[in-house]
Design a protein around this motif. Structure first.
Motif, short mmCIF file in Angstrom:
data_model
loop_
_atom_site.label_atom_id
_atom_site.label_comp_id
_atom_site.label_asym_id
_atom_site.label_seq_id
_atom_site.Cartn_x
_atom_site.Cartn_y
_atom_site.Cartn_z
N ALA A 184 2.57 7.84 -0.48
CA ALA A 184 1.93 8.62 -1.55
C ALA A 184 1.95 7.86 -2.87
O ALA A 184 2.99 7.34 -3.27
N GLY A 185 0.81 7.79 -3.52
CA GLY A 185 0.73 7.17 -4.84
C GLY A 185 0.69 5.66 -4.83
O GLY A 185 0.73 5.03 -5.87
N LEU A 186 0.61 5.05 -3.66
CA LEU A 186 0.58 3.59 -3.56
C LEU A 186 -0.58 3.16 -2.67
O LEU A 186 -0.97 3.89 -1.77
N PRO A 187 -1.11 1.96 -2.88
CA PRO A 187 -2.21 1.49 -2.03
C PRO A 187 -1.74 0.95 -0.68
O PRO A 187 -2.54 0.53 0.13
N TYR A 188 -0.43 0.95 -0.43
CA TYR A 188 0.14 0.44 0.81
C TYR A 188 1.45 1.17 1.09
O TYR A 188 1.98 1.86 0.24
N THR A 189 1.95 1.02 2.30
CA THR A 189 3.21 1.66 2.68
C THR A 189 4.38 0.79 2.23
O THR A 189 4.38 -0.41 2.45
N VAL A 190 5.36 1.42 1.60
CA VAL A 190 6.58 0.73 1.20
C VAL A 190 7.72 1.22 2.07
O VAL A 190 7.90 2.43 2.24
N ILE A 191 8.46 0.29 2.64
CA ILE A 191 9.67 0.62 3.39
C ILE A 191 10.80 -0.15 2.72
O ILE A 191 10.78 -1.38 2.68
N ALA A 192 11.74 0.60 2.15
CA ALA A 192 12.84 -0.01 1.40
C ALA A 192 14.17 0.40 2.00
O ALA A 192 14.30 1.48 2.58
N ASP A 193 15.16 -0.47 1.84
CA ASP A 193 16.52 -0.14 2.27
C ASP A 193 16.98 1.10 1.50
O ASP A 193 16.69 1.24 0.31
N ALA A 194 17.72 1.98 2.15
CA ALA A 194 18.20 3.20 1.50
C ALA A 194 19.42 2.94 0.62
O ALA A 194 19.80 3.79 -0.17
N PRO A 214 9.73 -13.41 -4.00
CA PRO A 214 8.29 -13.12 -4.12
C PRO A 214 7.78 -12.19 -3.01
O PRO A 214 6.80 -11.48 -3.20
N ASN A 215 8.47 -12.15 -1.87
CA ASN A 215 8.05 -11.30 -0.76
C ASN A 215 8.98 -10.11 -0.51
O ASN A 215 8.85 -9.42 0.50
N ARG A 216 9.91 -9.88 -1.40
CA ARG A 216 10.84 -8.75 -1.28
C ARG A 216 11.04 -8.15 -2.66
O ARG A 216 11.81 -8.65 -3.48
N LEU A 217 10.34 -7.06 -2.91
CA LEU A 217 10.31 -6.45 -4.23
C LEU A 217 11.42 -5.42 -4.41
O LEU A 217 11.94 -4.88 -3.45
N ALA A 218 11.73 -5.14 -5.67
CA ALA A 218 12.68 -4.08 -6.02
C ALA A 218 11.88 -2.85 -6.44
O ALA A 218 10.77 -2.95 -6.97
N TRP A 219 12.49 -1.69 -6.21
CA TRP A 219 11.86 -0.41 -6.55
C TRP A 219 12.86 0.45 -7.30
O TRP A 219 14.02 0.53 -6.92
N CYS A 220 12.42 1.10 -8.36
CA CYS A 220 13.23 2.03 -9.12
C CYS A 220 13.17 3.38 -8.39
O CYS A 220 12.09 3.84 -8.03
N LEU A 221 14.30 3.98 -8.16
CA LEU A 221 14.39 5.21 -7.37
C LEU A 221 14.42 6.40 -8.33
O LEU A 221 15.43 6.66 -8.98
N PRO A 257 19.17 4.40 -9.98
CA PRO A 257 19.40 3.54 -8.82
C PRO A 257 18.14 2.75 -8.46
O PRO A 257 17.02 3.19 -8.74
N HIS A 258 18.34 1.61 -7.83
CA HIS A 258 17.23 0.76 -7.36
C HIS A 258 17.44 0.45 -5.89
O HIS A 258 18.56 0.48 -5.39
N VAL A 259 16.34 0.16 -5.21
CA VAL A 259 16.37 -0.25 -3.81
C VAL A 259 15.48 -1.47 -3.66
O VAL A 259 14.66 -1.75 -4.53
N ILE A 260 15.64 -2.20 -2.57
CA ILE A 260 14.78 -3.35 -2.32
C ILE A 260 14.06 -3.17 -1.00
O ILE A 260 14.51 -2.42 -0.13
N GLU A 261 12.93 -3.86 -0.87
CA GLU A 261 12.15 -3.76 0.36
C GLU A 261 13.00 -4.12 1.56
O GLU A 261 13.82 -5.03 1.51
N HIS A 262 12.79 -3.38 2.64
CA HIS A 262 13.57 -3.57 3.85
C HIS A 262 13.09 -4.80 4.62
O HIS A 262 11.90 -5.04 4.76
N VAL A 263 14.06 -5.56 5.11
CA VAL A 263 13.80 -6.69 6.00
C VAL A 263 14.77 -6.53 7.16
O VAL A 263 15.99 -6.49 6.94
#
Length: 103
Positions: free
Chosen positions: A26-36, A50-57, A81-87
């Protein structure tokens, strides 16, 4: 679609490695999957690439929402809190093809 998915991120397990993740479409042009795992802004910034972004929670009564961290406008001292893209880790067992994977 769950209420959380309609308003922001939902807690779930990674289809491939079963790690706890947050998933948002929701609210994004793509699906984001981030570590919890919740991190400080500084720790999240240190783990980004460059291929693993941070997200503000952002947490509200309506649910959890992931907001992209743009270093030019997002302060490193952000108190939320912040999370980063899941790998998935290399030793992760093969399960279903990860969402968005090629066919």
């Amino acid at each position: 679609m769950s209420r959380a998915a309609a308003t922001g991120a939902e807690h779930r397990r990674c289809d491939r490695c079963s790690a706890a993740v947050l998933r948002q479409t929701a609210g994004l042009p793509y699906t984001v999957i981030a570590d919890a795992l919740r991190l400080t802004a500084a720790k999240a910034a240190a783990l980004t690439t460059p291929n693993r972004l941070a997200w503000c929670l952002r947490e509200t009564a309506a649910g959890v929402r992931l907001v992209e961290v743009l270093p030019s406008v997002h302060g490193s001292g952000c108190p939320t809190p912040h999370v980063i893209e899941h790998v998935c880790q290399p030793e992760a067992p093969r399960g279903r093809r990860p969402e968005g994977g090629s066919r």
